[in-house]
Motif scaffolding. Sequence first.
Motif, mmCIF file in Angstrom:
data_model
loop_
_atom_site.group_PDB
_atom_site.id
_atom_site.type_symbol
_atom_site.label_atom_id
_atom_site.label_comp_id
_atom_site.label_asym_id
_atom_site.label_seq_id
_atom_site.Cartn_x
_atom_site.Cartn_y
_atom_site.Cartn_z
ATOM 1 N N TYR A 1 0.837 -1.190 0.000
ATOM 2 C CA TYR A 1 0.000 0.000 0.000
ATOM 3 C C TYR A 1 0.876 1.246 0.000
ATOM 4 O O TYR A 1 1.919 1.298 0.656
ATOM 5 C CB TYR A 1 -0.923 0.019 1.224
ATOM 6 N N GLU A 2 0.436 2.251 -0.740
ATOM 7 C CA GLU A 2 1.226 3.485 -0.866
ATOM 8 C C GLU A 2 1.144 4.294 0.424
ATOM 9 O O GLU A 2 0.072 4.689 0.870
ATOM 10 C CB GLU A 2 0.708 4.317 -2.037
ATOM 11 N N LEU B 1 1.789 7.685 2.327
ATOM 12 C CA LEU B 1 2.014 9.112 2.110
ATOM 13 C C LEU B 1 2.999 9.647 3.131
ATOM 14 O O LEU B 1 3.778 10.567 2.843
ATOM 15 C CB LEU B 1 0.685 9.866 2.204
ATOM 16 N N SER C 1 6.444 1.895 5.979
ATOM 17 C CA SER C 1 5.548 0.740 5.983
ATOM 18 C C SER C 1 6.108 -0.417 6.795
ATOM 19 O O SER C 1 5.344 -1.222 7.357
ATOM 20 C CB SER C 1 5.266 0.291 4.554
ATOM 21 N N THR D 1 -5.826 5.981 7.110
ATOM 22 C CA THR D 1 -5.950 6.263 5.685
ATOM 23 C C THR D 1 -6.003 7.778 5.495
ATOM 24 O O THR D 1 -6.298 8.535 6.434
ATOM 25 C CB THR D 1 -7.217 5.630 5.093
ATOM 26 N N GLU D 2 -5.720 8.215 4.292
ATOM 27 C CA GLU D 2 -5.668 9.650 3.999
ATOM 28 C C GLU D 2 -6.981 10.348 4.353
ATOM 29 O O GLU D 2 -6.990 11.401 5.006
ATOM 30 C CB GLU D 2 -5.325 9.855 2.530
ATOM 31 N N SER D 3 -8.099 9.758 3.936
ATOM 32 C CA SER D 3 -9.400 10.407 4.171
ATOM 33 C C SER D 3 -9.754 10.412 5.653
ATOM 34 O O SER D 3 -10.329 11.386 6.163
ATOM 35 C CB SER D 3 -10.498 9.698 3.369
ATOM 36 N N MET E 1 -1.600 6.329 4.988
ATOM 37 C CA MET E 1 -1.572 5.609 3.718
ATOM 38 C C MET E 1 -2.667 6.114 2.796
ATOM 39 O O MET E 1 -3.650 6.719 3.229
ATOM 40 C CB MET E 1 -1.764 4.113 3.953
ATOM 41 N N LYS E 2 -2.460 5.890 1.507
ATOM 42 C CA LYS E 2 -3.490 6.206 0.525
ATOM 43 C C LYS E 2 -4.741 5.403 0.846
ATOM 44 O O LYS E 2 -4.667 4.274 1.337
ATOM 45 C CB LYS E 2 -2.998 5.854 -0.882
ATOM 46 N N ASP E 3 -5.908 5.977 0.550
ATOM 47 C CA ASP E 3 -7.145 5.221 0.730
ATOM 48 C C ASP E 3 -7.094 3.940 -0.099
ATOM 49 O O ASP E 3 -6.490 3.898 -1.175
ATOM 50 C CB ASP E 3 -8.341 6.057 0.280
ATOM 51 N N PRO F 1 -7.704 1.509 -2.798
ATOM 52 C CA PRO F 1 -8.252 1.731 -4.149
ATOM 53 C C PRO F 1 -9.558 0.976 -4.335
ATOM 54 O O PRO F 1 -9.845 0.017 -3.606
ATOM 55 C CB PRO F 1 -7.141 1.177 -5.061
ATOM 56 N N THR G 1 -13.830 -0.384 2.050
ATOM 57 C CA THR G 1 -13.316 0.839 2.671
ATOM 58 C C THR G 1 -12.905 0.533 4.106
ATOM 59 O O THR G 1 -13.657 -0.082 4.865
ATOM 60 C CB THR G 1 -14.382 1.949 2.682
#
Length: 792
Positions: free
Chosen positions: A128-129, A131, A135, A148-150, A180-182, A184, A194
Amino acid sequence: MIRNYFKIAWRNLRRERGFAFLNISGLSIGMAAAILILLWIQNEMSMNRTFPKTDRIYLMYNRDTFSGEKHAWGTTPKVMAAVLKKDYPEVEDAVRVSWANFLFTAGDKKLNEQGFFVDKGFLDMFDYEMLEGNSTTALDAVNHIVLTESYAKKLFGEEDAMGKTVKLDSADIFTVTGVMKDFPNTTRINSQTTVSYLLPWSYMKKLGWDDEWWGNNSVTTYALLKEGASPEQFNAKVRTVTIDHSPESNKATTEVFGYPLSRVYLYGKSENGQLTDGRIVTVRLFAVIAIFILLIACINFMNLSTARSEKRAKEVGIRKVVGAGKASLIVQFIGESVLLSLMAGVLAVLIVQLSLPYFNDLVGKQLFLDYGNPAFWAQLTGFILFTGFLAGSYPAFFLSSFSPVKVLKGTFRRAKAALDPRKVLVVIQFTFAIVLIISTLIIQRQIRHAQNRELGYNKNGLIYVSLQGDIGKRYSSIKQSLLASGSVDAVTKSMSPITQHWSDSWGFSWPGSTPEDEKLDFIRFSTDGDFMKVMGTQLVEGRDIDVTHHASDSSAVLLNETAVKRMRLKDPVGKIITNDDEKWTIVGVVKDFIIASPFEPVAPMMINGPSAWFNVLHIRLNPDRATADNLATIQKVFEQFNPHYPFEYQFVDEQYALKFDDTRRTGTLASLFALLTIIISCLGLFGLSAYMAASRVKEVGVRKVLGASVRNITLLLSKDFLKLVIIAFGVAAPIAWYVMKQWLDGYNYRISIEWWVFAVTGIISLVIAGLTVSFQAIKAALTNPVKSLRTE
């Protein structure tokens, strides 16, 4: 030359605006529908396949036999991951994933969100990416958390979340060590699309929720195989891992195997212990629908182009006389279709962009057109060119084959073939439209059939609340206050919502049971009392669990009717059920009620008394008071006894309705595409009938002069088209019957396919076709014969 071809094509389109409108409209609708379906298919086919290591990640499954049938399921013991890493050299890493739900407090914000407990290698396995944060080390300590980002923005706004602290359940403080990025929209881990946060597995141990019992299949385990490792050899070795680690006194028979993560979503249906076609069946179905909708739009173009053949016959003859070859004429006509396709493609993209928000709501996804990706433009260009070539191929060869001698002499007539290609194309169009109409009617009937199925409990006026914070500790006070408030009729605790199946178990024995009965699997439920009153279920025999009047009821159990039948108990009340050191006394039998899928048979169930475990509080609202007033009163009680947590509840009837979402979505999509297919087919039929009426205008004039009525002429011009629809129905009916029979066979609780569905569809098809054709037929029949015969 190419420029000249397109100039001629443009002039033809301007001269025949009605023809151009019908063709562009039909093509654009068909292309837009196909693009929407292809976007959905692309998302489905990409599910869990975008991770860099996807081809080496395997989800661990169990396989065992229950009641004579083999089953495979994707939850395993918590201890399995450590054993895989330690004892199997093929395994590079193994991680566990378990569902988590906590109240987060950050400043004055309080949010209840879902996340995962994971092993520290989870982020590296799935790549997982990140930000912010590392990791590899982000989940090293028990008080570390990755957001997560959001979710980080929800908690901290635009501030940097790294290093900030959050409180979980008003107890433990965690430091944000990674953002981390949400996830995908092509990710589905543990059936979740989610997730808001990741917690280290060490925190699960701290809470006392970890265990090393090989009989507790409660988490998902992912194994990352080393480069070059053989999955077949790995599965051969790991098959007996649970058997080898289970105690001799209670030897397990469960086999273990790894299944590729890339196949779980599409090919994860268990049949006789094997994983086979599941979601992929729906994907294939809609791929066929996309192909046929596009084909129907192309058929419109073919029919309208060939119907205009007499108007363009002299043009073809003159071009051939002055030296144009057949190949150049084919190129010209295909160029015209490509130009039309280009216009339709631009309009289709606009339609898709405008309809995507509604389509996403319908399919429950976040699909989008990736304008910034060169591959998108390459695919779109290829799609438009393919459509143009497909639509223009038959007309090009048809028009370029005219003989110049016959054309210029004026003796050209369309050949009266035994099998008119245009009629065949119309039959194909309406065959598919009728198949979709029949399918839509049957799917909707199947949904209503399940919705009308006797539920077995009263879902109206019933809510449930998670046992968070102090609810469990102060349950008695909460219950007494709720009952005293007048807003509630009854209250009970349970281990899961009545709409969900959270636990099942086997290995029970009872008087008269055999060794084979130990593999009878029971759904587990629980109550601390007043089960009948809260749930609205019916008692068949015996009594409800009641520790107030029967102190021994803490180890009491209720069985459903199916359990009694499968256990072969004639007089169940008073019998003892044993499981290892546990003993449960049967005090009553309840009428079967649905807790799992409404499309499946009811499974054996036991409802254990107060010595079981509890996760949920069910509340029966007072029906004599307004629901809003009841909820406001209940909220005050929870705010008094559980002040650190927001009062969050779910209506049981709303949660039960969600069980139909997937089937309803399939039915809605089928209805939508059936409607689009009918519209496209009718556009073509309208244009074709217009040209047919125009080509017979003098015949109509002569018939009117000889005394034919408007009704007779209308029937004359319409009957040929209606015959084609009848033929299409004859072809479509057996196809639809077969397809729907295969679809219905996937449900245990299903309808039978009734004859009247086909009769109704036939009538609807004839009415639609009749209305479409009759407009042009009546218009031709009302034409003044003086005008139509003026040149004679």
